[in-house]
Design a protein around this motif. Structure first.
Motif: not given
Length: 525
Positions: A117-118, A120-121, A124-125, A156, A160
């Motif tokens: 989760w961390n 990947s985000y 994405i950021n 991105r 996702y």
């Protein structure tokens, strides 16, 4: 080739150089934030986008940072019960995945989910920052500007896509976190997540160069984006769209690797040991001097290989097929022959010591130079291959036409002919396949995906998208039937529940973000 590691935007990562792989690993990591302050010129834009090549989902698939557990993406295949980790007593997330007992062990498995989760985000950021700020940077080359934004949109979407398959509904930030406002977002429903993924990949297809990956400086191309989009459409059951983009790849300069012989110069051995083949549509690059493949070469053997090699201190069968899974192959399938995808014995030519095993090791991960001399793996990890494009095209073409056309049969026939030791041609396979019913043909494609892609962590995605579980015969080699996924027993005898279709949101993330809710069946504290 070299590669540069650079970390931008609240994270550490590594980057690919714009014009050459050698440009991508020669700088020390540095950190920063995604604020527009860090998007003032072309060099900063390139650095931020380059970070995305080695952050988030690419690492989830390709990083072999542990001797005892494979890349995080490999754990999904453990859910099928057809692959095991011999060190699962320590790496409990693999045990609970195989036994389908994650619900009562949420805290333990959520540690792995927290990392996915961390990371990947974070990716994405970075992508959000690039998409927002790069269009405002003055550049002499407008095409470069479009390409950088296209690459950011690819990554991105890539991140996702992995998240939505793993967790279901997820937060969907499209702006970079440049302040403390709007950090905590609620979950966005799955169709909206897919809509953004599709839009991003379509733009990437439109603006990225129509080049072979290796000749494009190992940067994302139109065909890598099309391949990802074909996967996205296939996962949703949008078969006409999947066929369109799969055939864009099939008709590209990429091609299927051929067999020079049915031994060490087979297509599968070429794919194992050779980088930059035309079959490779997108890969993660490794380099002996700067970014080696860590423990990947050791995954080819079991623990007793420590007595055969002196280059690595630990060998573990972290992703090994069960004998039941190997029954998916017919006796005349080249891929089940020794030293193709799998192996059971190996003699070190330097010292004469021999490794033997009564369970299969994964020959596809064998890196000769690393194991015999350097201790540093260099083989790139292939995310997408031309073979997969053919398989998507076969299924999607037949389903969208509602019949087994010669075109659809021909795509599947090429995969079967390459794997055959009987001498049967693609034309002969095409004729045979065309007499199948649509349902039988589609299941034949699914079975061929099991045979061709088992070592690249695609199996669970197929279970999710089809809602079916492949029941591999214990007695008849090559025989596979398909049952409804929920209610079926996996390869270890555990029965799938509805709650097994997604992983839990990390308990740490639930504490950090009060807007989140846990997936059904899992603990929320």
């Amino acid at each position: 080739m070299k590669t540069k590691y650079i970390a931008i935007a609240v994270l550490l990562g590594s980057m690919v150089g714009l014009n050459s792989c050698k440009d991508f690993l020669d700088e020390e990591p540095r950190s920063g934030v995604t604020s527009g302050v860090y998007y003032q010129n072309e060099a900063q834009a390139i650095e931020n986008v380059n970070t995305l090549y080695r952050l988030g989902t690419p690492v989830t698939y390709a990083s072999a940072g542990s001797a005892y557990i494979g890349p995080s993406a490999s754990i999904n295949t453990m859910l099928t019960g057809y692959f095991t980790n011999s060190y699962e007593g320590q790496e409990l997330v693999t045990l609970y995945a195989r036994q389908l007992t994650r619900q009562q062990n949420t805290r333990i498995v959520s540690n792995t989910m927290n990392g996915i989760w961390n990371d990947s985000y974070r990716a994405i950021n970075v992508a959000n920052g690039a998409i927002k700020h790069i269009p405002g940077i003055a550049m002499n080359d407008a095409n470069l500007q479009k390409r950088l934004v296209g690459e950011a949109k690819f990554f991105r979407a890539f991140n996702y896509f992995y998240l939505v398959k793993t967790f279901g509904a997820i937060p969907l930030p499209t702006e970079p976190y440049e302040s403390l406002e709007n950090i905590y977002l609620a979950r966005t429903e799955v169709p909206q997540v897919y809509a953004l993924i599709e839009a991003d990949l379509k733009e990437a297809v439109d603006v990225l160069p129509a080049s072979v990956f290796a000749s494009n400086g190992h940067r994302i191309t139109k065909f890598a984006a099309a391949m990802a989009l074909a996967n996205v459409y296939l996962q949703q059951g949008k078969f006409a769209d999947a066929a369109t983009y799969a055939k864009m790849v099939v008709n590209s300069p990429h091609s299927l690797t051929s067999n020079d012989d049915l031994a060490m110069n087979s297509a599968y051995n070429k794919l194992r040991k050779t980088d930059d083949l035309p079959e490779v549509i997108y890969a993660y690059e490794y380099d002996a001097s700067i970014s080696n493949s860590s423990w990947w070469p050791t995954y080819a053997f079991s623990s007793s290989a420590t007595s055969v090699f002196s280059t690595y201190s630990i060998f573990e069968r972290v992703f090994g097929p069960t004998d039941r899974f190997l029954n998916v192959y017919t006796p005349d399938d080249l891929r089940i022959k020794p030293n193709q995808f799998y192996h059971w014995e190996y003699t070190n030519p330097n010292n004469g010591k021999k490794w033997t095993s009564n369970v299969a090791g994964v020959w596809y991960y064998f890196d000769e130079e690393a194991l015999l001399s350097s201790g540093r793996g260099t083989k790139d990890w292939n995310f997408y291959r031309y073979a997969e494009a053919l398989l998507i095209a076969a299924e999607a073409t037949a389903r969208s036409a509602n019949s087994v056309t010669a075109e659809a049969a021909g795509y599947l026939a090429r995969i079967k002919a390459r794997a055959s030791t009987s001498g049967k041609t693609a034309a002969q396979f095409t004729t045979e396949l065309q007499v199948l019913s649509l349902n039988a043909f589609v299941e034949e494609v699914w079975t061929e995906r099991l045979r061709e892609l088992p070592l690249e962590f695609k199996m669970w995605d197929d279970c999710l998208r089809t809602g079916k579980f492949p029941v591999i015969s214990a007695t008849t080699k090559g025989a596979v039937t398909y049952q409804n996924l929920v209610g079926a027993a996996n390869g270890s005898g555990a029965v799938f529940k509805e709650t097994d279709l997604v992983w839990p949101i990390s308990l740490d993330e639930l504490q950090r973000n009060p807007e989140l809710t846990q997936n059904p069946g899992y603990q929320d504290q």
